[in-house]
Design a protein around this motif. Structure first.
Motif, PDB file in Angstrom:
ATOM      1  N   LEU A 230     -37.988  -6.924   8.735  1.00  0.00           N
ATOM      2  CA  LEU A 230     -37.577  -5.899   7.752  1.00  0.00           C
ATOM      3  C   LEU A 230     -38.804  -5.171   7.208  1.00  0.00           C
ATOM      4  CD1 LEU A 230     -35.673  -4.512   5.649  1.00  0.00           C
ATOM      5  CD2 LEU A 230     -35.996  -6.516   4.215  1.00  0.00           C
TER       6      LEU A 230
ATOM      7  N   MET B 284     -40.349   0.934  -2.151  1.00  0.00           N
ATOM      8  CA  MET B 284     -40.874  -0.396  -2.470  1.00  0.00           C
ATOM      9  C   MET B 284     -42.383  -0.381  -2.717  1.00  0.00           C
ATOM     10  SD  MET B 284     -38.241  -2.651  -0.289  1.00  0.00           S
ATOM     11  CE  MET B 284     -39.189  -2.606   1.103  1.00  0.00           C
TER      12      MET B 284
ATOM     13  N   GLU C 131     -27.041   3.864  -8.533  1.00  0.00           N
ATOM     14  CA  GLU C 131     -27.143   2.402  -8.638  1.00  0.00           C
ATOM     15  C   GLU C 131     -28.253   2.056  -9.636  1.00  0.00           C
ATOM     16  OE1 GLU C 131     -27.595   0.245  -4.934  1.00  0.00           O
ATOM     17  OE2 GLU C 131     -28.631  -1.380  -5.967  1.00  0.00           O
TER      18      GLU C 131
ATOM     19  N   ASP D 155     -20.554  -1.992  -4.634  1.00  0.00           N
ATOM     20  CA  ASP D 155     -20.581  -3.435  -4.938  1.00  0.00           C
ATOM     21  C   ASP D 155     -21.137  -3.681  -6.334  1.00  0.00           C
ATOM     22  OD1 ASP D 155     -22.899  -2.434  -3.321  1.00  0.00           O
ATOM     23  OD2 ASP D 155     -23.787  -4.328  -3.933  1.00  0.00           O
TER      24      ASP D 155
ATOM     25  N   HIS E 214     -20.873   1.671   1.100  1.00  0.00           N
ATOM     26  CA  HIS E 214     -21.776   1.056   0.107  1.00  0.00           C
ATOM     27  C   HIS E 214     -22.012   2.009  -1.049  1.00  0.00           C
ATOM     28  CE1 HIS E 214     -25.827   0.326  -1.610  1.00  0.00           C
ATOM     29  NE2 HIS E 214     -25.527  -0.955  -1.451  1.00  0.00           N
TER      30      HIS E 214
ATOM     31  N   TYR F 127     -27.771   3.785   1.894  1.00  0.00           N
ATOM     32  CA  TYR F 127     -28.348   2.434   2.033  1.00  0.00           C
ATOM     33  C   TYR F 127     -28.406   2.060   3.502  1.00  0.00           C
ATOM     34  CZ  TYR F 127     -28.373  -2.699   1.289  1.00  0.00           C
ATOM     35  OH  TYR F 127     -28.660  -4.033   1.274  1.00  0.00           O
TER      36      TYR F 127
ATOM     37  N   THR G 154     -23.210  -8.212  -2.072  1.00  0.00           N
ATOM     38  CA  THR G 154     -24.069  -7.585  -3.085  1.00  0.00           C
ATOM     39  C   THR G 154     -25.405  -8.303  -3.271  1.00  0.00           C
ATOM     40  OG1 THR G 154     -23.992  -6.504  -5.248  1.00  0.00           O
ATOM     41  CG2 THR G 154     -23.151  -8.775  -5.169  1.00  0.00           C
TER      42      THR G 154
ATOM     43  N   ASP H 130     -27.906  -8.946  -1.533  1.00  0.00           N
ATOM     44  CA  ASP H 130     -28.264  -8.518  -0.174  1.00  0.00           C
ATOM     45  C   ASP H 130     -29.582  -9.093   0.316  1.00  0.00           C
ATOM     46  OD1 ASP H 130     -29.817  -7.033  -1.915  1.00  0.00           O
ATOM     47  OD2 ASP H 130     -29.520  -5.130  -0.892  1.00  0.00           O
TER      48      ASP H 130
ATOM     49  N   GLN I  92     -33.488 -13.561  -4.035  1.00  0.00           N
ATOM     50  CA  GLN I  92     -32.589 -13.198  -5.136  1.00  0.00           C
ATOM     51  C   GLN I  92     -31.958 -14.390  -5.831  1.00  0.00           C
ATOM     52  OE1 GLN I  92     -30.038 -10.445  -3.059  1.00  0.00           O
ATOM     53  NE2 GLN I  92     -31.354  -8.692  -3.519  1.00  0.00           N
TER      54      GLN I  92
ATOM     55  N   GLU J 199     -32.123  -4.429 -13.035  1.00  0.00           N
ATOM     56  CA  GLU J 199     -31.183  -5.257 -12.271  1.00  0.00           C
ATOM     57  C   GLU J 199     -31.522  -6.730 -12.497  1.00  0.00           C
ATOM     58  OE1 GLU J 199     -28.646  -5.987 -10.648  1.00  0.00           O
ATOM     59  OE2 GLU J 199     -28.888  -6.183  -8.475  1.00  0.00           O
TER      60      GLU J 199
ATOM     61  N   ARG K  25     -37.131  -6.453 -11.491  1.00  0.00           N
ATOM     62  CA  ARG K  25     -36.827  -5.590 -10.345  1.00  0.00           C
ATOM     63  C   ARG K  25     -35.830  -4.500 -10.734  1.00  0.00           C
ATOM     64  NH1 ARG K  25     -33.142  -5.816  -6.318  1.00  0.00           N
ATOM     65  NH2 ARG K  25     -32.423  -7.911  -6.809  1.00  0.00           N
TER      66      ARG K  25
ATOM     67  N   ARG L  48     -25.664  -2.117 -13.164  1.00  0.00           N
ATOM     68  CA  ARG L  48     -24.815  -3.306 -13.323  1.00  0.00           C
ATOM     69  C   ARG L  48     -24.641  -3.771 -14.769  1.00  0.00           C
ATOM     70  NH1 ARG L  48     -24.122  -6.755  -8.392  1.00  0.00           N
ATOM     71  NH2 ARG L  48     -26.229  -6.147  -7.824  1.00  0.00           N
TER      72      ARG L  48
HETATM   73  C1  LIG Z   1     -43.576  -9.440   5.204  1.00  0.00           C
HETATM   74  C2  LIG Z   1     -43.756  -9.257   3.768  1.00  0.00           C
HETATM   75  C3  LIG Z   1     -44.815 -10.070   3.177  1.00  0.00           C
HETATM   76  C4  LIG Z   1     -42.484  -9.559   3.049  1.00  0.00           C
HETATM   77  C5  LIG Z   1     -41.763  -8.327   2.753  1.00  0.00           C
HETATM   78  C6  LIG Z   1     -40.487  -8.691   2.166  1.00  0.00           C
HETATM   79  C7  LIG Z   1     -39.789  -7.486   1.664  1.00  0.00           C
HETATM   80  C8  LIG Z   1     -39.746  -6.451   2.742  1.00  0.00           C
HETATM   81  C9  LIG Z   1     -38.392  -7.867   1.160  1.00  0.00           C
HETATM   82  C10 LIG Z   1     -38.390  -9.030   0.199  1.00  0.00           C
HETATM   83  C11 LIG Z   1     -37.338  -8.771  -0.854  1.00  0.00           C
HETATM   84  C12 LIG Z   1     -36.593  -7.622  -0.317  1.00  0.00           C
HETATM   85  C13 LIG Z   1     -35.768  -6.778  -1.258  1.00  0.00           C
HETATM   86  C14 LIG Z   1     -34.730  -7.550  -2.002  1.00  0.00           C
HETATM   87  C15 LIG Z   1     -33.744  -6.692  -2.678  1.00  0.00           C
HETATM   88  C16 LIG Z   1     -33.507  -5.424  -2.362  1.00  0.00           C
HETATM   89  C17 LIG Z   1     -32.439  -4.657  -3.074  1.00  0.00           C
HETATM   90  C18 LIG Z   1     -31.642  -3.759  -2.195  1.00  0.00           C
HETATM   91  O1  LIG Z   1     -30.784  -2.799  -2.760  1.00  0.00           O
HETATM   92  C19 LIG Z   1     -29.692  -3.034  -3.627  1.00  0.00           C
HETATM   93  O2  LIG Z   1     -29.803  -4.300  -4.163  1.00  0.00           O
HETATM   94  C20 LIG Z   1     -28.746  -4.795  -4.920  1.00  0.00           C
HETATM   95  C21 LIG Z   1     -29.141  -6.195  -5.297  1.00  0.00           C
HETATM   96  O3  LIG Z   1     -30.166  -6.171  -6.226  1.00  0.00           O
HETATM   97  C22 LIG Z   1     -27.479  -4.745  -4.116  1.00  0.00           C
HETATM   98  O4  LIG Z   1     -26.428  -5.326  -4.825  1.00  0.00           O
HETATM   99  C23 LIG Z   1     -27.185  -3.296  -3.753  1.00  0.00           C
HETATM  100  O5  LIG Z   1     -26.018  -3.192  -2.996  1.00  0.00           O
HETATM  101  C24 LIG Z   1     -28.365  -2.749  -2.975  1.00  0.00           C
HETATM  102  O6  LIG Z   1     -28.206  -1.367  -2.811  1.00  0.00           O
HETATM  103  C25 LIG Z   1     -32.498  -2.984  -1.269  1.00  0.00           C
HETATM  104  C26 LIG Z   1     -33.454  -3.843  -0.519  1.00  0.00           C
HETATM  105  C27 LIG Z   1     -34.300  -4.723  -1.374  1.00  0.00           C
HETATM  106  C28 LIG Z   1     -35.258  -3.871  -2.169  1.00  0.00           C
HETATM  107  C29 LIG Z   1     -35.076  -5.692  -0.461  1.00  0.00           C
HETATM  108  C30 LIG Z   1     -36.009  -4.936   0.439  1.00  0.00           C
HETATM  109  C31 LIG Z   1     -36.960  -5.813   1.219  1.00  0.00           C
HETATM  110  C32 LIG Z   1     -37.655  -6.822   0.385  1.00  0.00           C
HETATM  111  C33 LIG Z   1     -38.597  -6.214  -0.599  1.00  0.00           C
END
Ligand SMILES: CC(C)CCC[C@@H](C)[C@H]1CC[C@H]2[C@@H]3CC=C4C[C@@H](O[C@@H]5O[C@H](CO)[C@@H](O)[C@H](O)[C@H]5O)CC[C@]4(C)[C@H]3CC[C@]12C
Length: 844
Positions: free
Chosen positions: A62, A85, A476, A487, A542, A558, A624, A626, A765, A813, A822, A828
């Motif tokens: 990712l 990010m 959001e 969600d 979404h 998304y 949610t 995610d 999370q 959030e 974060r 929410r």
């Molecule tokens: C290799 C690296 C050292 C490690 C990199 C890790 C990162 C790329 C990931 C670690 C944590 C990830 C993020 C976690 C949460 C995210 C939120 C998301 O969007 C929305 O989040 C809501 C939940 O809070 C959800 O309910 C909604 O539906 C979403 O729209 C988007 C992705 C991310 C930011 C996620 C991205 C990758 C990391 C930073």
């Protein structure tokens, strides 16, 4: 510590306040902070470096894909990513109540009075304090100026001809959204000023609530034995602190408007950008014993001594006639408005100002369509509405305040409710307005159903509720730039359905319309690295798009996961349909939504691979949460599924569809048995049934399905999906473990807890606290008779956000126990309104 107004405060937000003055008409309830307060704790936004080694390993793919996507987006397409990010907003512990009604754009003021967060371009935030935007007071005695002060604690490097550095220890800010007060005791002057800021955010009002205006009423108390002449000057830059302010072509002009026995005058600041031009307007109410004067244009650069001495000389401004010339490239322009009155010895008087902004037509980032804002229905689309908007605001704000007071009174007067709760309930509501919110007219040629009729016919092309009440979208999060993320809206929706139900239903029709549509374009989803269609038919999207693109036209901004395979979205639609029907009794809505509910339930049925009546999660973070993997039947999605089956049974009965009823009943009965067998462990429902090490974690949100049943007046008798004693035991486990065994019981509920009392660190999370989830959990507890526990749970979040972490008017959030948070200013937490819904039927 117990404060003067009887509240127990943990953070001593007022302990630097040295004055005894309590201001004019400031309510007891709300969020109060001394202007000299400094928050000790300084948190940082969550970044990739905060991911533990174990979790980083699972996210490398990712991470690389995101990096590539981010590079293309920002460097090649020159666009802002929907989630950045690498450039998360730092925490600025400065925000106060935003100005403006719903969906016309917002200007947020800080609690120290700064104009600091701007959302005039729909959905796009710009964080910049415009230092020249100020209120200044001038006191005159016997024809001599005795005191002139900018009402700001700042000492900026510019505008040095002004008297800055008001001592914050003599002032406090008090927010009870949609109003806020600032009380300034003027040191050594025996004068107290109370500025009351009013925005037209009025429940069940679909006209005035849409207006892009705010009013500032200055109450002046003169405690001297002599009379004073008092002037307040309002200065405003033509722009928002954006680089566009210097693009040239902007100009100001004074105006005067008299009608219906009321006169206002002020200055119009025409901001002439090619995209989304607008006019700002500062105005004041004319009255026989008030003098209004202005300065059409001044340069907000250098020392700016000219303007300062203009006011200092006689307490009024020069008031030239005619417009200012358009600015040249690189030049900025500002305007000033002063109002003065006499305040007799030992008496009070007041002055009234307004701020309006008129951007009637908007385009989003892709600029494919022009949208018309809701307020244009009353004020036209020509872009010349600022004078009438100001006139209307200054004429009607007392009525707005009456409506606001009438609405807030039952809660404020309820002595069984704690102070913090009253603040949380009203102040969290800021997000309905400051969530990048847009409220537009439905274009004549729009077809919400996309020309697709569902099997049972159904969805109209132009649903009456959207036609009459307009189209509504909110982000959001200010940093998670996707409209109507569904969600998450599931939680936040309580505020809308309880306060602006027509907007809630309008949004549901939009979502229903996008359910039946598809977009076969294949795109890369960043988590899996797989290509799949942007939108699959018969599933809930979404989100309805990115404001930097073309929302409503292109849904699902998304792209972390392919959400066609998410387990919660379809269920959340069904649950909201019935909850909304229960609260509105709108049977046309129920009839229109029924075929869509059946279609999404049919899609959902495919997730029950072993046909035991219970859906299974697919071994990735397909809901949610995610970033938190779920495998097989789970407490969260399984619970939402059973609750959805339950409301499908109820709706089938209401619509006389016996066969359909029987079908859902059968699945519900089998599903309940499986749920119990696979997930109940004697104390709570296990996180999932993967059998892996972390599958018996305690999830704070495990009763989400039951929460919605309760909110819909179900959950008992024929429409019971979960045994009462199991729900109670589960909530008790959550309280003991996720709340009381986490952060000394002071920070709400952690998302996931191990049964032995340590947070579940297995994902990025599970060891977070999601404030909106906590408020929903508190509502569930209260409804199950656990009022003490529910209040304690919610109080932890409120106090952390508003009192300890300095995150007022930007509730995030999530936060972790230590160090990080974060996604600031998130949708929410509006779920706090669920506590109010359930409490209505409780003695609470
Ligand atoms: C290799 C690296 C050292 C490690 C990199 C890790 C990162 C790329 C990931 C670690 C944590 C990830 C993020 C976690 C949460 C995210 C939120 C998301 O969007 C929305 O989040 C809501 C939940 O809070 C959800 O309910 C909604 O539906 C979403 O729209 C988007 C992705 C991310 C930011 C996620 C991205 C990758 C990391 C930073």
């Amino acid at each position: 510590m117990t404060t003067d107004w009887g509240e127990k405060s943990t953070a001593d937000l007022m302990n630097k306040y040295v004055s005894k003055e309590m201001g004019y008409g400031v309510p007891r309830e709300g969020w109060r902070i001394c202007l000299a307060h400094e928050f000790k704790e300084k948190r940082k936004p969550f970044q990739a470096k905060d991911v533990s080694l174990a979790n980083a390993w699972g996210h490398i793919g990712l991470g690389i894909r995101y990096l590539k996507w981010w590079y293309k987006k920002t460097q090649v397409e020159k666009k802002a990513p929907f989630i950045d990010m690498f450039r998360a907003q730092p925490l600025r512990q400065i925000y106060g109540a935003p100005l403006g009604g719903i969906g016309g754009g917002t200007i947020t003021r800080g609690w120290r009075g700064e104009f600091c967060r701007w959302q005039l371009n729909p959905g796009m935030y710009h964080y910049k304090t415009v230092i020249a935007n100020q209120f200044t007071v001038c006191l005159r005695r016997g024809g001599q100026t005795v005191y002139q002060q900018v009402l700001s604690v700042e000492h900026p490097p510019t505008l040095q001809g002004w008297n800055w550095g008001y001592c914050g220890e003599y002032a406090f800010y008090h927010a009870l959204y949609p109003r806020a007060w600032t009380v300034y005791d003027l040191p050594g002057q025996n004068v107290t000023l109370t500025c009351r800021q009013i925005s037209p955010v009025i429940p069940h009002d679909y006209q005035d609530s849409s207006l892009p205006v705010a009013v500032f009423v200055w109450d002046i108390e003169n405690k001297n034995d002599y009379d004073l002449d008092v002037s307040i000057m309002f200065t405003m830059v033509n722009g928002s602190g954006h680089k566009d302010d210097k693009s040239g072509g902007h100009w100001n002009e004074p105006f005067h408007l008299e009608k219906e026995g009321e006169a206002v005058s002020g200055v119009l600041l025409h901001h002439c950008t090619t995209v989304n031009p607008y006019t700002l307007c500062i105005a004041a109410r004319e009255q026989p014993d008030r003098e209004v004067s202005h300065q059409t244009a001044f340069s907000p650069r250098g020392t700016c001594s000219g303007l300062w001495s203009d006011l200092l000389t006689d307490g009024r401004l020069d008031s030239p006639t005619g417009s200012s010339p358009p600015t040249t490239k690189g030049e900025k322009v500002a305007a000033a408005l002063a109002v003065s009155c006499s305040v007799l010895a030992q008496s009070c008087n007041n002055l009234e100002f307004s701020l309006a902004w008129d951007m009637p037509k908007i385009t989003f980032g892709a600029r494919e369509r022009e949208h018309i804002r809701r307020y244009t229905r009353y004020f036209g689309t020509k872009g010349d509405a600022s004078p009438s908007l100001s006139h209307y605001a200054l004429k009607h704000y007392r009525q707005w305040e009456n409506s606001i007071e009438e609405w807030q009174r039952p809660v404020l007067q309820d002595s069984s409710l704690p102070f913090w709760y009253k603040s949380a309930l009203f102040n969290e509501l800021y997000y309905v307005v400051d969530g990048g919110t847009v409220w537009t007219e439905l274009p004549e040629d729009a077809d919400v159903s996309g020309g697709v009729r569902s099997k049972d016919g159904g969805l109209p092309a132009q649903p009456t509720v959207i036609k009459e009440y307009g189209r509504f979208a909110y982000l959001e999060g200010q940093e998670y730039r996707m409209y109507n993320t569904y969600d998450v809206h599931f939680y936040a929706s309580f505020a809308l359905i309880m306060l602006w139900p027509k907007l809630a239903l309008s949004m549901q029709y939009d979502i229903a319309g996008s359910v039946v549509q598809h977009d076969h374009t294949e795109r890369l989803h960043l988590m899996s690295g797989q290509y799949s269609p942007v939108k699959t038919k018969n599933v809930v999207p979404h989100d309805i798009g990115d404001p930097d693109d073309e929302p409503w036209e292109r849904v699902n901004a998304y792209l972390i996961h392919d959400t066609a395979d998410w387990k919660d979205l379809n269920l959340k639609f069904v649950l909201q349909v019935y909850r909304d029907f229960h609260l509105t009794q709108d049977s046309q809505y129920l009839k229109d939504m029924w075929p869509i509910c059946k279609a999404v339930m049919e899609s959902e049925m495919k997730f029950d691979l072993d046909e035991d009546g219970l859906i299974e999660n697919s071994g990735y973070a397909d809901q949610t949460y995610d970033g938190w993997t779920v495998t097989g039947p789970s407490a969260y999605c399984g619970g939402l599924w059973l609750a959805s089956l339950c409301v499908m049974c109820k709706m089938a009965r209401l619509l006389d569809q016996e066969e359909t009823y029987q079908c859902y009943r059968d699945v519900l009965d089998r599903g309940s048995t499986a749920f119990d067998k696979l997930l109940w462990n004697g104390k709570y429902y296990n996180y999932d049934s993967s059998g892996r090490h972390f599958s018996n974690s305690v999830m704070s949100d495990q009763c989400a399905g039951h929460w919605f049943l309760r909110a819909s007046g179900l959950g008992e008798g024929e429409y019971q999906a979960f045994p009462k004693e199991k729900i109670q035991s589960a909530l008790k486990s959550v309280f003991d473990l996720n709340v009381m065994s986490f952060a000394e019981g002071q920070m709400g509920a952690v998302n996931g807890m191990r049964p032995e009392g340590v947070p579940d660190h297995s994902s990025v999370q599970s060891d977070e606290v999601w404030i909106g989830v906590v408020y929903g959990l508190a509502a569930t507890m209260i409804h199950e008779g656990m009022r003490e526990e529910g209040m304690r749970t919610a109080e932890g979040c409120y106090r952390s956000v508003w009192e300890k972490l300095g995150m007022a008017f930007q509730t995030p959030e999530a936060y972790c126990e230590k160090g990080i948070f974060r996604s600031l200013a998130y949708m929410r937490p509006l779920s706090v309104w669920a506590m109010q819904l359930l409490s209505a039927s409780h003695d609470f």
